[in-house]
Design an enzyme around this catalytic site. Structure first.
Site, PDB file in Angstrom:
ATOM      1  N   ARG A  31       0.781  -1.241   0.000  1.00 39.53           N
ATOM      2  CA  ARG A  31       0.000   0.000   0.000  1.00 39.53           C
ATOM      3  C   ARG A  31       0.808   1.285   0.000  1.00 39.53           C
ATOM      4  O   ARG A  31       0.245   2.354  -0.201  1.00 39.53           O
ATOM      5  CB  ARG A  31      -0.952  -0.002   1.208  1.00 39.53           C
ATOM      6  N   ARG A  40      -5.380  -2.520  -6.748  1.00 36.92           N
ATOM      7  CA  ARG A  40      -6.248  -3.135  -5.742  1.00 36.92           C
ATOM      8  C   ARG A  40      -7.679  -2.618  -5.853  1.00 36.92           C
ATOM      9  O   ARG A  40      -8.630  -3.373  -5.721  1.00 36.92           O
ATOM     10  CB  ARG A  40      -5.690  -2.855  -4.354  1.00 36.92           C
ATOM     11  N   TYR A 154      -3.230 -17.418  13.740  1.00 35.42           N
ATOM     12  CA  TYR A 154      -4.419 -16.807  13.123  1.00 35.42           C
ATOM     13  C   TYR A 154      -5.600 -17.778  13.115  1.00 35.42           C
ATOM     14  O   TYR A 154      -6.741 -17.380  13.303  1.00 35.42           O
ATOM     15  CB  TYR A 154      -4.099 -16.346  11.694  1.00 35.42           C
TER      16      TYR A 154
HETATM   17  O1  CP3 Z   1       6.271  -9.266   0.412  1.00 39.41           O
HETATM   18  C1  CP3 Z   1       5.464  -9.110  -0.528  1.00 39.41           C
HETATM   19  O2  CP3 Z   1       5.427  -8.071  -1.219  1.00 39.41           O
HETATM   20  C2  CP3 Z   1       4.576 -10.292  -0.904  1.00 39.41           C
HETATM   21  C3  CP3 Z   1       3.259 -10.295  -0.422  1.00 39.41           C
HETATM   22  C4  CP3 Z   1       2.937 -10.599   1.035  1.00 39.41           C
HETATM   23  C5  CP3 Z   1       1.764 -10.097   1.620  1.00 39.41           C
HETATM   24  N1  CP3 Z   1       1.635 -10.656   2.861  1.00 39.41           N
HETATM   25  C6  CP3 Z   1       0.826  -9.167   0.965  1.00 39.41           C
HETATM   26  C7  CP3 Z   1      -0.127  -8.430   1.787  1.00 39.41           C
HETATM   27  C8  CP3 Z   1       3.566 -11.426   1.978  1.00 39.41           C
HETATM   28  C9  CP3 Z   1       4.880 -12.163   1.892  1.00 39.41           C
HETATM   29  C10 CP3 Z   1       2.715 -11.457   3.127  1.00 39.41           C
HETATM   30  C11 CP3 Z   1       3.003 -12.260   4.320  1.00 39.41           C
HETATM   31  C12 CP3 Z   1       2.162 -12.130   5.516  1.00 39.41           C
HETATM   32  N2  CP3 Z   1       0.812 -11.913   5.607  1.00 39.41           N
HETATM   33  C13 CP3 Z   1       2.637 -12.320   6.829  1.00 39.41           C
HETATM   34  C14 CP3 Z   1       4.066 -12.690   7.194  1.00 39.41           C
HETATM   35  C15 CP3 Z   1       4.991 -11.562   7.111  1.00 39.41           C
HETATM   36  C16 CP3 Z   1       4.715 -10.453   8.078  1.00 39.41           C
HETATM   37  O3  CP3 Z   1       4.427  -9.350   7.603  1.00 39.41           O
HETATM   38  O4  CP3 Z   1       4.815 -10.702   9.284  1.00 39.41           O
HETATM   39  C17 CP3 Z   1       1.550 -12.147   7.711  1.00 39.41           C
HETATM   40  C18 CP3 Z   1       1.600 -12.223   9.232  1.00 39.41           C
HETATM   41  C19 CP3 Z   1       0.396 -11.916   6.917  1.00 39.41           C
HETATM   42  C20 CP3 Z   1      -1.017 -11.733   7.398  1.00 39.41           C
HETATM   43  C21 CP3 Z   1      -1.514 -10.433   6.941  1.00 39.41           C
HETATM   44  N3  CP3 Z   1      -1.987 -10.176   5.671  1.00 39.41           N
HETATM   45  C22 CP3 Z   1      -1.514  -9.194   7.650  1.00 39.41           C
HETATM   46  C23 CP3 Z   1      -1.080  -9.030   9.091  1.00 39.41           C
HETATM   47  C24 CP3 Z   1      -1.990  -8.214   6.772  1.00 39.41           C
HETATM   48  C25 CP3 Z   1      -2.094  -6.726   7.004  1.00 39.41           C
HETATM   49  C26 CP3 Z   1      -3.452  -6.297   7.391  1.00 39.41           C
HETATM   50  C27 CP3 Z   1      -3.565  -4.792   7.402  1.00 39.41           C
HETATM   51  O5  CP3 Z   1      -4.696  -4.351   7.143  1.00 39.41           O
HETATM   52  O6  CP3 Z   1      -2.581  -4.090   7.635  1.00 39.41           O
HETATM   53  C28 CP3 Z   1      -2.273  -8.840   5.543  1.00 39.41           C
HETATM   54  C29 CP3 Z   1      -2.763  -8.192   4.328  1.00 39.41           C
HETATM   55  C30 CP3 Z   1      -1.736  -7.972   3.272  1.00 39.41           C
HETATM   56  N4  CP3 Z   1      -0.914  -8.939   2.787  1.00 39.41           N
HETATM   57  C31 CP3 Z   1      -1.472  -6.754   2.556  1.00 39.41           C
HETATM   58  C32 CP3 Z   1      -0.471  -7.044   1.619  1.00 39.41           C
HETATM   59  C33 CP3 Z   1       0.102  -6.128   0.587  1.00 39.41           C
HETATM   60  C34 CP3 Z   1      -2.189  -5.434   2.726  1.00 39.41           C
HETATM   61  C35 CP3 Z   1      -3.611  -5.662   2.368  1.00 39.41           C
HETATM   62  C36 CP3 Z   1      -4.263  -4.638   1.498  1.00 39.41           C
HETATM   63  O7  CP3 Z   1      -3.816  -4.341   0.362  1.00 39.41           O
HETATM   64  O8  CP3 Z   1      -5.304  -4.188   1.973  1.00 39.41           O
END
Ligand code: CP3
Length: 355
Positions: A31, A40, A154
């Protein structure tokens, strides 16, 4: 076969000589990039974006178009695996991921089974193949998964948690039930990562975001042991190339030697560990990935460059270091600050590599 033109990242993971230190950023497609927010919006939601291989490819490539990064990472999420197990993943704005049907009852846990990555997670494999086609032979593609314990956090809490009281109560009172979940998850992750490798992922990373929340004794039994099983079961060679594997436990600095001993090629470090001391501790067993504080990207570009150079110098000369942040990039990061970081890593690190 199909060796990327810039394979610096793969060589660094295997501790082979490179001309500079490769760099990529956790959550590099996200983001903080206006073009990501635009795609998105077009997709409708985050999960629609993950499920659409064309759009997932588009956002995977966006940070590479802006910055001179040395690797691409599959655009997806770690929670696609429990979603495919039927737990019903959804996102609430500002609250992060949630599950409609978290694991609470013993019968729900006993009924849990690993998804078939070629069926329920077909869309991820299609995205991997599509991204590889779009990358051509430019830079390598990283596939990834969550660790069994981080996924279980989770699945059992039903979403984010600040104290993990549901899963930890289970760990202390019913370790047999938690072990069952972790066993299913380990099988699911192994099959999922191997399917990504078959579809074209050239390295894989296991994100153990919450392993560091465990007690000293529990970490080995409930997180590390299951990551070791996964590493043991991974396809390590595909299309004539070695597939390196990175293990990242956030908050895992004190267990570095033990993580390095499970058979992975590289260990990810968060920003609380001194990378120079870490290198001495692991010797030539593994490469290291990390470890700039992601919040340092809010400082002025000159300061960001200084901090990056301090990490490069702490690691010291020679190969075996992949530069990264110590955790994912913040959505509020000014995009032009990333340019300063990537350029500083490339310029400064040339002096540390002589081949
Ligand atoms: O690194 C990259 O660019 C690849 C994509 C990637 C995402 N999530 C995209 C994403 C990867 C490798 C992850 C891993 C992930 N997801 C983890 C492990 C790494 C870490 O950050 O600790 C975890 C714990 C998650 C679970 C998850 N998914 C969370 C905590 C969130 C954020 C929620 C929020 O609202 O802040 C997500 C959503 C997410 N995954 C986003 C992205 C780009 C943002 C969502 C959006 O666009 O609304």
């Amino acid at each position: 076969m199909n060796k990327p033109k810039n394979d610096t990242f793969l060589r660094a993971l295997l501790r082979q000589p490179t001309e500079h230190t490769p760099v990529w950023l956790m959550r590099q497609a996200g983001r903080y990039l206006p073009e990501y927010c635009e795609t998105r919006r077009r997709a409708g939601s985050f999960m629609d974006l993950c499920r659409n291989p064309q759009l997932a490819t588009e956002v995977t490539l966006q940070p590479l178009a802006r910055y001179d990064l040395d690797a691409a990472i599959l655009f997806s999420d770690i929670l696609t695996v429990p979603d495919a197990m039927g737990l019903g993943l959804y996102f609430v704005e500002g609250e992060g991921p949630k599950f409609e049907r978290p694991l609470r009852e013993e019968w729900e846990i006993r009924n849990l089974s690993a998804p078939d990555p070629g069926v329920e997670l077909r869309y991820v494999m299609d995205a991997v193949a599509e991204i590889r086609r779009a990358l051509g032979n430019s830079v390598p593609l990283i596939g990834f998964s969550g660790s069994p314990f981080t996924l279980a956090c989770y699945m059992i809490e039903g979403g984010a948690s600040d104290d993990f009281r549901t899963i930890k109560a289970m760990l202390y009172d019913r370790p047999d039930l938690l072990h069952h979940v972790l066993e299913v998850n380990a099988g699911a992750v192994t099959a999922y990562l191997n399917a990504q490798i078959e579809s074209g992922a050239q390295a894989v990373m296991i994100f153990d975001t919450w392993g560091g929340a465990l007690s000293h004794r529990a970490y080995r039994e409930f997180s590390l042991a299951y990551m070791e099983r996964i590493v043991d079961g991974l396809v390590r060679e595909h299309g004539g190339a070695r597939i390196p594997c990175i293990v990242f436990t956030k908050g895992g600095g004190q267990w570095l030697e033990e993580i390095a001993a499970i058979g992975c090629d590289a260990v990810g470090l968060d920003w609380t560990t001194d990378i120079g001391a870490a290198r001495k501790r692991v010797g030539d067993k593994v490469a290291l990935q990390g470890n700039l504080d992601p919040v340092a990207l809010f400082a002025q570009p000159e300061k960001i460059a200084q901090e990056a150079c301090a990490i490069l110098d702490a690691y010291g000369p020679g190969s075996g270091h992949v530069f990264n942040l110590g955790h994912g990039i913040s959505q509020f990061t000014p995009p032009e600050h990333v340019t300063a970081l990537v350029n500083a890593v490339h310029e400064h690190s040339r002096k540390l590599h002589q081949i």
